[in-house]
Design a protein around this motif. Structure first.
Motif, PDB file in Angstrom:
ATOM      1  N   ASN A   1      31.134  25.466  42.376  1.00 29.39           N
ATOM      2  CA  ASN A   1      32.273  24.606  42.414  1.00 29.39           C
ATOM      3  C   ASN A   1      32.508  23.966  43.654  1.00 29.39           C
ATOM      4  O   ASN A   1      31.857  23.927  44.654  1.00 29.39           O
ATOM      5  CB  ASN A   1      33.447  25.831  42.264  1.00 29.39           C
ATOM      6  N   ASN A   2      33.557  22.860  43.512  1.00 31.81           N
ATOM      7  CA  ASN A   2      33.858  22.007  44.521  1.00 31.81           C
ATOM      8  C   ASN A   2      35.153  21.984  44.831  1.00 31.81           C
ATOM      9  O   ASN A   2      35.648  21.294  45.802  1.00 31.81           O
ATOM     10  CB  ASN A   2      33.123  20.698  44.338  1.00 31.81           C
ATOM     11  N   ILE A   3      36.111  22.479  44.146  1.00 28.96           N
ATOM     12  CA  ILE A   3      37.475  22.698  44.421  1.00 28.96           C
ATOM     13  C   ILE A   3      37.843  24.427  44.195  1.00 28.96           C
ATOM     14  O   ILE A   3      37.616  24.649  43.332  1.00 28.96           O
ATOM     15  CB  ILE A   3      38.330  21.779  43.432  1.00 28.96           C
ATOM     16  N   PHE A   4      38.643  24.609  45.413  1.00 29.84           N
ATOM     17  CA  PHE A   4      39.073  26.218  45.350  1.00 29.84           C
ATOM     18  C   PHE A   4      40.632  26.111  45.596  1.00 29.84           C
ATOM     19  O   PHE A   4      41.277  25.685  46.173  1.00 29.84           O
ATOM     20  CB  PHE A   4      38.280  26.722  46.609  1.00 29.84           C
ATOM     21  N   VAL A   5      40.793  27.022  44.806  1.00 30.77           N
ATOM     22  CA  VAL A   5      42.508  27.269  44.464  1.00 30.77           C
ATOM     23  C   VAL A   5      42.783  28.776  44.623  1.00 30.77           C
ATOM     24  O   VAL A   5      42.285  29.506  43.968  1.00 30.77           O
ATOM     25  CB  VAL A   5      42.872  26.607  42.958  1.00 30.77           C
ATOM     26  N   LYS A   6      43.859  28.899  45.465  1.00 27.72           N
ATOM     27  CA  LYS A   6      44.520  30.289  45.915  1.00 27.72           C
ATOM     28  C   LYS A   6      45.740  30.385  45.482  1.00 27.72           C
ATOM     29  O   LYS A   6      46.633  29.324  45.749  1.00 27.72           O
ATOM     30  CB  LYS A   6      43.933  30.841  47.288  1.00 27.72           C
ATOM     31  N   PHE A   7      46.268  31.431  44.668  1.00 30.65           N
ATOM     32  CA  PHE A   7      47.699  31.471  44.364  1.00 30.65           C
ATOM     33  C   PHE A   7      48.259  32.661  45.351  1.00 30.65           C
ATOM     34  O   PHE A   7      47.520  33.563  45.405  1.00 30.65           O
ATOM     35  CB  PHE A   7      47.879  31.942  42.828  1.00 30.65           C
ATOM     36  N   PHE A   8      49.321  32.331  45.624  1.00 29.93           N
ATOM     37  CA  PHE A   8      50.324  33.361  46.499  1.00 29.93           C
ATOM     38  C   PHE A   8      51.429  33.485  45.802  1.00 29.93           C
ATOM     39  O   PHE A   8      52.222  32.518  45.235  1.00 29.93           O
ATOM     40  CB  PHE A   8      50.456  32.882  47.792  1.00 29.93           C
ATOM     41  N   ILE A   9      52.192  34.590  45.335  1.00 33.31           N
ATOM     42  CA  ILE A   9      53.360  34.954  45.013  1.00 33.31           C
ATOM     43  C   ILE A   9      54.260  35.826  46.179  1.00 33.31           C
ATOM     44  O   ILE A   9      53.840  36.475  46.785  1.00 33.31           O
ATOM     45  CB  ILE A   9      52.930  35.756  43.680  1.00 33.31           C
ATOM     46  N   LYS A  10      55.377  35.389  46.279  1.00 34.10           N
ATOM     47  CA  LYS A  10      56.524  35.993  47.143  1.00 34.10           C
ATOM     48  C   LYS A  10      57.213  36.911  46.576  1.00 34.10           C
ATOM     49  O   LYS A  10      57.861  37.045  45.543  1.00 34.10           O
ATOM     50  CB  LYS A  10      57.532  34.692  47.598  1.00 34.10           C
TER      51      LYS A  10
ATOM     52  N   TRP B   1      43.154  36.471  40.918  1.00 39.79           N
ATOM     53  CA  TRP B   1      42.817  36.086  39.401  1.00 39.79           C
ATOM     54  C   TRP B   1      41.490  37.077  39.182  1.00 39.79           C
ATOM     55  O   TRP B   1      41.184  37.437  38.172  1.00 39.79           O
ATOM     56  CB  TRP B   1      42.399  34.541  39.119  1.00 39.79           C
ATOM     57  N   GLU B   2      40.487  37.003  40.324  1.00 35.87           N
ATOM     58  CA  GLU B   2      39.231  37.880  40.064  1.00 35.87           C
ATOM     59  C   GLU B   2      39.646  39.276  39.895  1.00 35.87           C
ATOM     60  O   GLU B   2      38.582  39.789  39.398  1.00 35.87           O
ATOM     61  CB  GLU B   2      38.375  37.578  41.468  1.00 35.87           C
ATOM     62  N   ASN B   3      40.583  39.841  40.116  1.00 32.43           N
ATOM     63  CA  ASN B   3      40.846  41.304  39.830  1.00 32.43           C
ATOM     64  C   ASN B   3      41.400  41.533  38.522  1.00 32.43           C
ATOM     65  O   ASN B   3      41.564  40.511  37.735  1.00 32.43           O
ATOM     66  CB  ASN B   3      42.065  41.562  40.756  1.00 32.43           C
ATOM     67  N   PRO B   4      41.140  43.057  37.926  1.00 35.51           N
ATOM     68  CA  PRO B   4      41.676  42.961  36.687  1.00 35.51           C
ATOM     69  C   PRO B   4      43.153  42.736  36.461  1.00 35.51           C
ATOM     70  O   PRO B   4      43.862  42.830  37.388  1.00 35.51           O
ATOM     71  CB  PRO B   4      41.264  44.472  36.422  1.00 35.51           C
ATOM     72  N   PRO B   5      43.583  42.311  35.105  1.00 37.04           N
ATOM     73  CA  PRO B   5      42.877  42.259  33.990  1.00 37.04           C
ATOM     74  C   PRO B   5      42.247  40.788  33.798  1.00 37.04           C
ATOM     75  O   PRO B   5      41.664  40.956  32.623  1.00 37.04           O
ATOM     76  CB  PRO B   5      44.036  42.786  33.071  1.00 37.04           C
ATOM     77  N   PHE B   6      42.410  40.249  34.766  1.00 37.26           N
ATOM     78  CA  PHE B   6      41.936  38.495  34.412  1.00 37.26           C
ATOM     79  C   PHE B   6      40.552  38.494  34.559  1.00 37.26           C
ATOM     80  O   PHE B   6      39.884  37.827  33.667  1.00 37.26           O
ATOM     81  CB  PHE B   6      42.933  37.720  35.044  1.00 37.26           C
ATOM     82  N   TYR B   7      40.013  39.050  35.647  1.00 36.87           N
ATOM     83  CA  TYR B   7      38.495  38.542  35.758  1.00 36.87           C
ATOM     84  C   TYR B   7      38.135  37.030  35.766  1.00 36.87           C
ATOM     85  O   TYR B   7      37.269  36.789  35.007  1.00 36.87           O
ATOM     86  CB  TYR B   7      37.546  39.516  35.001  1.00 36.87           C
ATOM     87  N   THR B   8      38.950  36.358  36.389  1.00 41.08           N
ATOM     88  CA  THR B   8      38.333  34.889  36.341  1.00 41.08           C
ATOM     89  C   THR B   8      38.944  34.209  37.530  1.00 41.08           C
ATOM     90  O   THR B   8      38.926  34.859  38.555  1.00 41.08           O
ATOM     91  CB  THR B   8      39.341  34.300  34.830  1.00 41.08           C
ATOM     92  N   THR B   9      38.830  33.040  37.406  1.00 36.94           N
ATOM     93  CA  THR B   9      39.238  31.972  38.506  1.00 36.94           C
ATOM     94  C   THR B   9      39.665  30.737  38.261  1.00 36.94           C
ATOM     95  O   THR B   9      39.274  30.350  37.108  1.00 36.94           O
ATOM     96  CB  THR B   9      37.857  32.050  39.490  1.00 36.94           C
ATOM     97  N   PHE B  10      40.548  30.342  39.084  1.00 35.21           N
ATOM     98  CA  PHE B  10      40.923  28.642  39.019  1.00 35.21           C
ATOM     99  C   PHE B  10      40.012  27.880  39.770  1.00 35.21           C
ATOM    100  O   PHE B  10      40.461  26.554  39.903  1.00 35.21           O
ATOM    101  CB  PHE B  10      42.361  28.542  39.193  1.00 35.21           C
ATOM    102  N   ASN B  11      39.354  28.021  40.343  1.00 38.95           N
ATOM    103  CA  ASN B  11      38.136  27.347  41.105  1.00 38.95           C
ATOM    104  C   ASN B  11      37.636  26.579  40.013  1.00 38.95           C
ATOM    105  O   ASN B  11      37.342  27.004  39.089  1.00 38.95           O
ATOM    106  CB  ASN B  11      37.128  28.204  41.861  1.00 38.95           C
ATOM    107  N   GLY B  12      36.958  25.368  40.318  1.00 46.26           N
ATOM    108  CA  GLY B  12      36.473  24.538  39.190  1.00 46.26           C
ATOM    109  C   GLY B  12      35.533  23.506  39.946  1.00 46.26           C
ATOM    110  O   GLY B  12      35.186  23.358  41.147  1.00 46.26           O
ATOM    111  N   ARG B  13      35.559  22.366  39.084  1.00 48.52           N
ATOM    112  CA  ARG B  13      34.846  21.214  39.783  1.00 48.52           C
ATOM    113  C   ARG B  13      35.522  19.918  39.392  1.00 48.52           C
ATOM    114  O   ARG B  13      36.173  20.058  38.176  1.00 48.52           O
ATOM    115  CB  ARG B  13      33.342  21.010  38.830  1.00 48.52           C
ATOM    116  N   PHE B  14      35.626  18.960  40.116  1.00 45.92           N
ATOM    117  CA  PHE B  14      35.814  17.721  39.630  1.00 45.92           C
ATOM    118  C   PHE B  14      34.738  16.648  39.716  1.00 45.92           C
ATOM    119  O   PHE B  14      33.339  17.192  40.712  1.00 45.92           O
ATOM    120  CB  PHE B  14      36.971  17.070  40.675  1.00 45.92           C
ATOM    121  N   PRO B  15      34.439  15.495  38.763  1.00 45.82           N
ATOM    122  CA  PRO B  15      33.173  14.877  38.738  1.00 45.82           C
ATOM    123  C   PRO B  15      32.653  14.094  40.056  1.00 45.82           C
ATOM    124  O   PRO B  15      33.941  13.963  40.807  1.00 45.82           O
ATOM    125  CB  PRO B  15      33.545  13.932  37.562  1.00 45.82           C
ATOM    126  N   ARG B  16      31.561  13.535  40.123  1.00 41.63           N
ATOM    127  CA  ARG B  16      31.461  12.790  41.201  1.00 41.63           C
ATOM    128  C   ARG B  16      32.265  11.453  41.321  1.00 41.63           C
ATOM    129  O   ARG B  16      32.581  10.723  40.166  1.00 41.63           O
ATOM    130  CB  ARG B  16      29.743  12.292  41.144  1.00 41.63           C
TER     131      ARG B  16
END
Length: 224
Positions: A128-137, A147-162
């Motif tokens: 990936n080339n863009i990394f996103v972290k979420f924080f909740i108050k 997001w990597e933890n259960p129950p989601f097991y995923t990420t919002f990191n991703g790619r933007f094109p060249r």
């Protein structure tokens, strides 16, 4: 069920200088980003949380296309035992995790051969080339919503094109609008106060600074 794997990208960029001209002194070799804005768009289908950042980079080596999958941009690293063999789910050691879509790959292609089994893997962050972290108050204190933890097991990191479609070195600046689609934003965060941290990486694997959004609720940033 939340759909969190669909990403869209809208890019607006300006090439400032040709490769034969030195970039301005304030253009960094390591990409530099700044927060620009964030909005929440609710529709009858999936909702979209859109974050916008501006960027500067002296070489212009930003972005990855779908064909950029060779090392170091490969998606997965395959774990092996002390003999060099792939570790399969049916013969997993005691320290291996239970099945989940982050730690295990079903029928992956390894060295151009499809392995008809479930293989223990490690996600390659450089895919990936863009990394996103979420924080909740909660109770006045921010904590990371992983997001990597259960129950989601995923990420919002991703790619933007060249940004540039050639290998020329050119200074670039512009705006990246990164749209994260989900059916569950409102049911998950409701009226919570959230914050998002964003970072990008160039093809030389230089990571930018980290920028943070303001503290917001979805209603505060909803597109009217």
């Amino acid at each position: 069920m939340m759909s969190v794997k669909n990403f869209t990208y809208n890019l607006l960029f300006l090439i400032l200088l040709g490769s034969c001209i030195s970039p301005p002194d304030n253009f960094p070799s390591v990409p530099e980003v700044a927060f620009k804005g964030m909005e929440f768009v609710s529709t009858n289908s999936s909702d979209s949380l859109i974050v916008s950042i501006t960027f500067k980079d002296a070489e212009g080596d930003l972005g990855l296309n779908a064909t950029d999958v060779d090392p170091p941009f490969n998606a997965l690293e395959f774990k092996r035992d002390n003999t060099g063999a792939l570790i399969l789910y049916g013969k997993r050691p005691s320290e291996a995790p239970q099945f989940n879509p982050i730690d295990w790959a079903v029928n992956p292609t390894v060295n151009n051969i499809v392995v008809r089994d479930t293989v223990w893997v490690e996600q390659n962050q450089n895919h990936n080339n863009i990394f996103v972290k979420f924080f909740i108050k909660r109770n006045g204190v921010f904590s990371e919503f992983r997001w990597e933890n259960p129950p989601f097991y995923t990420t919002f990191n991703g790619r933007f094109p060249r940004i540039l479609n050639n290998n020329n070195t050119q200074a670039v600046e512009g705006t990246i609008r990164y749209s994260m689609l989900s059916f569950g934003w409102q049911s998950l965060f409701r009226n919570d106060t959230i914050r998002i941290d964003v970072q990008i990486q160039d093809r030389a694997l230089n990571k930018s600074n980290i920028v943070s959004s303001p503290e917001v609720t979805l209603s505060q940033i909803s597109r009217r």
